[in-house]
Design a protein around this motif. Structure first.
Motif, PDB file in Angstrom:
ATOM      1  N   VAL A  91      61.822  85.168   6.627  1.00 35.92           N
ATOM      2  CA  VAL A  91      61.116  85.591   5.410  1.00 35.92           C
ATOM      3  C   VAL A  91      60.164  84.490   4.949  1.00 35.92           C
ATOM      4  O   VAL A  91      59.013  84.771   4.582  1.00 35.92           O
ATOM      5  CB  VAL A  91      62.121  85.976   4.300  1.00 35.92           C
ATOM      6  CG1 VAL A  91      61.411  86.218   2.980  1.00 35.92           C
ATOM      7  CG2 VAL A  91      62.922  87.206   4.714  1.00 35.92           C
ATOM      8  N   ILE A  92      60.607  83.252   4.973  1.00 36.16           N
ATOM      9  CA  ILE A  92      59.742  82.124   4.596  1.00 36.16           C
ATOM     10  C   ILE A  92      58.500  82.090   5.487  1.00 36.16           C
ATOM     11  O   ILE A  92      57.376  81.912   5.008  1.00 36.16           O
ATOM     12  CB  ILE A  92      60.513  80.792   4.674  1.00 36.16           C
ATOM     13  CG1 ILE A  92      61.560  80.731   3.566  1.00 36.16           C
ATOM     14  CG2 ILE A  92      59.569  79.603   4.596  1.00 36.16           C
ATOM     15  CD1 ILE A  92      62.553  79.594   3.722  1.00 36.16           C
TER      16      ILE A  92
ATOM     17  N   SER B  22      51.473  85.352   5.288  1.00 32.61           N
ATOM     18  CA  SER B  22      50.825  86.480   4.593  1.00 32.61           C
ATOM     19  C   SER B  22      50.140  86.035   3.302  1.00 32.61           C
ATOM     20  O   SER B  22      49.244  86.710   2.816  1.00 32.61           O
ATOM     21  CB  SER B  22      51.853  87.558   4.256  1.00 32.61           C
ATOM     22  OG  SER B  22      52.739  87.099   3.241  1.00 32.61           O
ATOM     23  N   GLY B  23      50.608  84.911   2.741  1.00 33.26           N
ATOM     24  CA  GLY B  23      50.072  84.460   1.462  1.00 33.26           C
ATOM     25  C   GLY B  23      50.702  85.152   0.266  1.00 33.26           C
ATOM     26  O   GLY B  23      50.323  84.912  -0.874  1.00 33.26           O
ATOM     27  N   LEU B  24      51.670  86.032   0.519  1.00 34.39           N
ATOM     28  CA  LEU B  24      52.347  86.754  -0.555  1.00 34.39           C
ATOM     29  C   LEU B  24      53.276  85.822  -1.322  1.00 34.39           C
ATOM     30  O   LEU B  24      54.021  85.039  -0.727  1.00 34.39           O
ATOM     31  CB  LEU B  24      53.164  87.921   0.028  1.00 34.39           C
ATOM     32  CG  LEU B  24      53.876  88.815  -0.986  1.00 34.39           C
ATOM     33  CD1 LEU B  24      52.856  89.636  -1.772  1.00 34.39           C
ATOM     34  CD2 LEU B  24      54.857  89.737  -0.271  1.00 34.39           C
ATOM     35  N   SER B  25      53.233  85.905  -2.623  1.00 35.30           N
ATOM     36  CA  SER B  25      54.132  85.124  -3.462  1.00 35.30           C
ATOM     37  C   SER B  25      55.553  85.694  -3.338  1.00 35.30           C
ATOM     38  O   SER B  25      55.728  86.917  -3.364  1.00 35.30           O
ATOM     39  CB  SER B  25      53.674  85.206  -4.916  1.00 35.30           C
ATOM     40  OG  SER B  25      54.640  84.669  -5.772  1.00 35.30           O
ATOM     41  N   PRO B  26      56.575  84.849  -3.219  1.00 33.57           N
ATOM     42  CA  PRO B  26      57.955  85.343  -3.107  1.00 33.57           C
ATOM     43  C   PRO B  26      58.363  86.251  -4.262  1.00 33.57           C
ATOM     44  O   PRO B  26      59.146  87.182  -4.073  1.00 33.57           O
ATOM     45  CB  PRO B  26      58.802  84.070  -3.099  1.00 33.57           C
ATOM     46  CG  PRO B  26      57.888  82.997  -2.666  1.00 33.57           C
ATOM     47  CD  PRO B  26      56.517  83.398  -3.153  1.00 33.57           C
TER      48      PRO B  26
ATOM     49  N   LYS C 286      67.382  84.577  -3.068  1.00 35.34           N
ATOM     50  CA  LYS C 286      67.199  84.513  -4.516  1.00 35.34           C
ATOM     51  C   LYS C 286      66.582  83.174  -4.918  1.00 35.34           C
ATOM     52  O   LYS C 286      65.703  83.126  -5.784  1.00 35.34           O
ATOM     53  CB  LYS C 286      68.536  84.716  -5.227  1.00 35.34           C
ATOM     54  CG  LYS C 286      68.413  84.705  -6.722  1.00 35.34           C
ATOM     55  CD  LYS C 286      69.750  84.919  -7.390  1.00 35.34           C
ATOM     56  CE  LYS C 286      69.593  84.799  -8.896  1.00 35.34           C
ATOM     57  NZ  LYS C 286      70.863  84.877  -9.593  1.00 35.34           N
ATOM     58  N   ASN C 287      67.021  82.095  -4.285  1.00 30.05           N
ATOM     59  CA  ASN C 287      66.469  80.767  -4.584  1.00 30.05           C
ATOM     60  C   ASN C 287      64.994  80.659  -4.240  1.00 30.05           C
ATOM     61  O   ASN C 287      64.289  79.814  -4.792  1.00 30.05           O
ATOM     62  CB  ASN C 287      67.267  79.683  -3.859  1.00 30.05           C
ATOM     63  CG  ASN C 287      68.627  79.466  -4.477  1.00 30.05           C
ATOM     64  OD1 ASN C 287      68.857  79.778  -5.647  1.00 30.05           O
ATOM     65  ND2 ASN C 287      69.559  78.958  -3.691  1.00 30.05           N
ATOM     66  N   LEU C 288      64.541  81.514  -3.343  1.00 25.57           N
ATOM     67  CA  LEU C 288      63.117  81.546  -3.004  1.00 25.57           C
ATOM     68  C   LEU C 288      62.303  82.308  -4.047  1.00 25.57           C
ATOM     69  O   LEU C 288      61.084  82.246  -4.051  1.00 25.57           O
ATOM     70  CB  LEU C 288      62.913  82.206  -1.636  1.00 25.57           C
ATOM     71  CG  LEU C 288      63.453  81.461  -0.423  1.00 25.57           C
ATOM     72  CD1 LEU C 288      63.365  82.343   0.816  1.00 25.57           C
ATOM     73  CD2 LEU C 288      62.695  80.165  -0.221  1.00 25.57           C
ATOM     74  N   GLY C 289      62.985  83.070  -4.899  1.00 25.41           N
ATOM     75  CA  GLY C 289      62.306  83.868  -5.908  1.00 25.41           C
ATOM     76  C   GLY C 289      62.150  85.326  -5.521  1.00 25.41           C
ATOM     77  O   GLY C 289      61.461  86.094  -6.195  1.00 25.41           O
ATOM     78  N   ILE C 290      62.781  85.716  -4.428  1.00 22.48           N
ATOM     79  CA  ILE C 290      62.683  87.089  -3.928  1.00 22.48           C
ATOM     80  C   ILE C 290      63.659  87.977  -4.679  1.00 22.48           C
ATOM     81  O   ILE C 290      64.773  87.573  -4.998  1.00 22.48           O
ATOM     82  CB  ILE C 290      62.992  87.107  -2.419  1.00 22.48           C
ATOM     83  CG1 ILE C 290      61.925  86.305  -1.679  1.00 22.48           C
ATOM     84  CG2 ILE C 290      63.092  88.525  -1.887  1.00 22.48           C
ATOM     85  CD1 ILE C 290      62.269  85.979  -0.254  1.00 22.48           C
TER      86      ILE C 290
END
Length: 79
Positions: free
Chosen positions: A18-19, A25-29, A56-60
Motif C-alpha cells: 500500500v505504501i 500514485s501520489g494519492l494521500s493516505p 491506520k497509522n498511515l492514515g488509511i
C-alpha cells in the motif's frame, strides 16, 4: 475505496504494498479507504489486527465490507 480479498489482506507485506502504491500514485493516505471482509477478521485475528494498526497509522481508513453475511457478530468488532 478499494476492496481487498481475504487472500490479499493476509499478505504479510500488505502495508508495504500500500505504501508503494500510494507513493507511485501520489494519492494521500487519508483519501484511501480499504474494504476488508469479515472472513479476514475470523481467519487470523492477531495478524489482522497487526495489519490494521499499520494501515491506520498511515492514515488509511478501513471499512468492514459485507459484515453480518457470514459468521461474525458485533462482538467481533471489539477485538
Amino acid at each position: 475505496a478499494v476492496n481487498l480479498s481475504t487472500r490479499q489482506f493476509s499478505n504479510s507485506d500488505l502495508a508495504d504494498v500500500v505504501i508503494y502504491a500510494l507513493a507511485h500514485s501520489g494519492l494521500s493516505p487519508e483519501r484511501l479507504e480499504l474494504e476488508i471482509t469479515e472472513t479476514s477478521l475470523i481467519e487470523s485475528p492477531e495478524e489482522c489486527l497487526r495489519t490494521l494498526a499499520q494501515l491506520k497509522n498511515l492514515g488509511i481508513t478501513i471499512a468492514l465490507d459485507d459484515f453480518g453475511t457470514g459468521y461474525s457478530s458485533f462482538s467481533q468488532l471489539t477485538m
